[in-house]
Design a protein around this motif. Structure first.
Motif, PDB file in Angstrom:
ATOM      1  N   MET A  70       0.822  -1.201   0.000  1.00  0.00           N
ATOM      2  CA  MET A  70       0.000   0.000   0.000  1.00  0.00           C
ATOM      3  C   MET A  70       0.868   1.267   0.000  1.00  0.00           C
ATOM      4  N   PRO A  71       0.549   2.237  -0.841  1.00  0.00           N
ATOM      5  CA  PRO A  71       1.295   3.504  -0.869  1.00  0.00           C
ATOM      6  C   PRO A  71       0.766   4.459   0.202  1.00  0.00           C
ATOM      7  N   LEU A  72       1.254   4.321   1.433  1.00  0.00           N
ATOM      8  CA  LEU A  72       0.793   5.133   2.555  1.00  0.00           C
ATOM      9  C   LEU A  72       1.964   5.889   3.164  1.00  0.00           C
ATOM     10  N   ILE A  73       1.677   7.099   3.602  1.00  0.00           N
ATOM     11  CA  ILE A  73       2.714   7.918   4.221  1.00  0.00           C
ATOM     12  C   ILE A  73       2.064   8.782   5.296  1.00  0.00           C
ATOM     13  N   GLY A 128      -3.471   6.421  12.306  1.00  0.00           N
ATOM     14  CA  GLY A 128      -3.619   5.475  11.209  1.00  0.00           C
ATOM     15  C   GLY A 128      -4.878   5.627  10.392  1.00  0.00           C
ATOM     16  N   ARG A 129      -5.536   6.797  10.498  1.00  0.00           N
ATOM     17  CA  ARG A 129      -6.745   7.039   9.713  1.00  0.00           C
ATOM     18  C   ARG A 129      -6.383   7.743   8.409  1.00  0.00           C
ATOM     19  N   LEU A 130      -7.050   7.360   7.322  1.00  0.00           N
ATOM     20  CA  LEU A 130      -6.811   7.963   6.017  1.00  0.00           C
ATOM     21  C   LEU A 130      -7.443   9.348   6.001  1.00  0.00           C
ATOM     22  N   ILE A 131      -6.617  10.388   5.852  1.00  0.00           N
ATOM     23  CA  ILE A 131      -7.136  11.755   5.883  1.00  0.00           C
ATOM     24  C   ILE A 131      -6.999  12.464   4.537  1.00  0.00           C
ATOM     25  N   GLY A 132      -6.234  11.878   3.630  1.00  0.00           N
ATOM     26  CA  GLY A 132      -6.056  12.537   2.338  1.00  0.00           C
ATOM     27  C   GLY A 132      -5.439  11.620   1.318  1.00  0.00           C
ATOM     28  N   THR A 191      -5.597  15.911  -1.455  1.00  0.00           N
ATOM     29  CA  THR A 191      -7.042  16.118  -1.474  1.00  0.00           C
ATOM     30  C   THR A 191      -7.592  15.539  -0.184  1.00  0.00           C
ATOM     31  N   HIS A 192      -8.301  16.372   0.585  1.00  0.00           N
ATOM     32  CA  HIS A 192      -8.798  15.938   1.890  1.00  0.00           C
ATOM     33  C   HIS A 192     -10.029  15.043   1.747  1.00  0.00           C
ATOM     34  N   ARG A 251      -9.765   2.183   9.467  1.00  0.00           N
ATOM     35  CA  ARG A 251      -8.376   1.826   9.191  1.00  0.00           C
ATOM     36  C   ARG A 251      -8.180   1.483   7.712  1.00  0.00           C
ATOM     37  N   THR A 252      -7.086   1.924   7.144  1.00  0.00           N
ATOM     38  CA  THR A 252      -6.770   1.611   5.752  1.00  0.00           C
ATOM     39  C   THR A 252      -6.236   0.187   5.678  1.00  0.00           C
ATOM     40  N   VAL A 253      -6.948  -0.673   4.952  1.00  0.00           N
ATOM     41  CA  VAL A 253      -6.557  -2.084   4.894  1.00  0.00           C
ATOM     42  C   VAL A 253      -6.100  -2.507   3.502  1.00  0.00           C
ATOM     43  N   GLY A 254      -6.244  -1.628   2.509  1.00  0.00           N
ATOM     44  CA  GLY A 254      -5.825  -2.014   1.165  1.00  0.00           C
ATOM     45  C   GLY A 254      -6.028  -0.910   0.168  1.00  0.00           C
ATOM     46  N   ILE A 255      -5.630  -1.187  -1.062  1.00  0.00           N
ATOM     47  CA  ILE A 255      -5.861  -0.276  -2.178  1.00  0.00           C
ATOM     48  C   ILE A 255      -6.237  -1.111  -3.386  1.00  0.00           C
ATOM     49  N   LEU A 256      -7.188  -0.613  -4.159  1.00  0.00           N
ATOM     50  CA  LEU A 256      -7.666  -1.320  -5.349  1.00  0.00           C
ATOM     51  C   LEU A 256      -7.465  -0.421  -6.560  1.00  0.00           C
ATOM     52  N   HIS A 257      -6.877  -1.001  -7.615  1.00  0.00           N
ATOM     53  CA  HIS A 257      -6.638  -0.257  -8.855  1.00  0.00           C
ATOM     54  C   HIS A 257      -7.530  -0.807  -9.949  1.00  0.00           C
ATOM     55  N   LEU A 258      -7.870   0.040 -10.890  1.00  0.00           N
ATOM     56  CA  LEU A 258      -8.672  -0.375 -12.029  1.00  0.00           C
ATOM     57  C   LEU A 258      -8.044  -1.572 -12.740  1.00  0.00           C
TER      58      LEU A 258
END
Length: 331
Positions: free
Chosen positions: A221-224, A252-256, A281-282, A315-322
């Protein structure tokens, strides 16, 4: 060896023929809808109640074109939560009657209601008290008289100009059979998730997979963290290859989110001197891991985005791409 002689007449415009056939079919379906104002409605109610109450399977049968319709209906019942299979009436007379038990119900299709090949199967159902439902237009036919429930369809004009080839009649048999399957599906509370259990293959199976089965997790996951410099963020964003970067707060919450579009909007300034909070982007759009792939595709298309983060319980648990949806055949 004899041959069929076809008269050399001027061929009819096929578009006119097709249009007339479809109109005839529409008139037939409308006649069935009108018939629901009469005894047909009560018969359908009783048929659905009966099929819901059996412990066995719905045994569909029919001869000729009605048999072909019956085979399709058995498959539709089975795939929508009503266990079912097709028994050919001729084969039934040569041993396949043993497939039918007292816990089953027979759904017999015969437009005239006088199909002789059905006689042994009808007698068997009467002898062993197997419930019999008829779909026919012959209200006084042998099949209708023998049946526990007769779904008597209106007599209609066949699309065939000679009135011989089963066309509109088979359309109505298919329509009423599909309608029964849908009524049973809704009565059972059969969901899209249940549907996916019976359809694991092909494009349909792909659309019924869960996001959690195909999303990227963990280190992928691309998280920072918030307040990280854009210089560091660009390195990570490029390395992960999703064209997006998620920003998390201290809990650990996704804010942007930062996408390629966000980067382009800040090219005129000193991008590398900024922090991720200045560029992101918020309140980004997110989906849940128990969402179906088909629904996730709708979200991506509606928002005109190519990637979306998966968030469960904050909580951010993953990312999905087209591309993930393309890979499994959903898109």
């Amino acid at each position: 060896m004899s041959s069929v002689i076809v008269s050399a007449t001027e061929p009819r415009d096929p578009i006119i023929s097709v249009r007339n056939s479809l109109r005839t079919g529409v008139c037939g379906v409308e006649a069935v809808i009108s018939a629901l104002e009469g005894p047909l409605a009560g018969a359908i109610f009783d048929a659905v109640k009966l099929m819901l109450g059996i412990k066995g399977r719905v045994i569909v049968t029919g001869m000729g074109k009605s048999g072909h319709v019956g085979g399709k209906l058995a498959a539709t019942f089975a795939s929508t939560g009503t266990p079912s299979f097709f028994v050919h009436p001729a084969e039934a007379s040569h041993g396949d009657l043993g497939m039918i038990t007292e816990q089953d119900a027979v759904l017999a299709l015969s437009w005239s209601g006088e199909t002789p090949e059905l006689s042994n199967l009808i007698q068997y159902s009467r002898r062993y008290n197997v419930p019999l439902i008829a779909i026919t237009c012959g209200a006084d036919s042998a099949l209708a008289r023998a049946a526990d429930i007769a779904l008597v369809l209106p007599r209609i004009e066949e699309a065939c100009p000679h009135g011989l080839a089963p066309t509109t009649s088979t359309l109505l048999q298919m329509a009423i059979g599909d309608a029964l399957a849908v009524a049973l599906l809704e009565a059972r509370g059969f969901s899209a998730n249940d549907f996916g259990v019976f359809h694991p293959g092909g494009k349909l199976g792909a659309t019924l997979r869960y996001v959690r089965e195909i999303m990227h997790q963990g280190d992928a996951m691309p998280l920072i963290a918030s307040r990280t410099s854009m210089r560091e963020a660009l390195v990570l964003m490029t390395a992960k290859g999703f064209g997006a970067l998620g920003i998390e707060d201290g809990e650990g919450r996704l804010i942007g989110i930062i996408t390629d579009g966000d980067l382009r909007r800040h090219l005129d300034g000193d991008l590398l001197a900024l922090s991720v909070d200045d560029v992101m982007t918020h309140s980004p759009k997110s989906i849940s891991s128990d969402m179906l792939a088909a629904k996730a595709l709708e979200v991506l298309n509606a928002s005109a985005i190519t990637a979306v983060f998966v968030v469960d319980d904050g909580r951010t648990v993953g990312i999905l791409h087209l591309h993930d949806l393309l890979r499994i055949g959903t898109a």
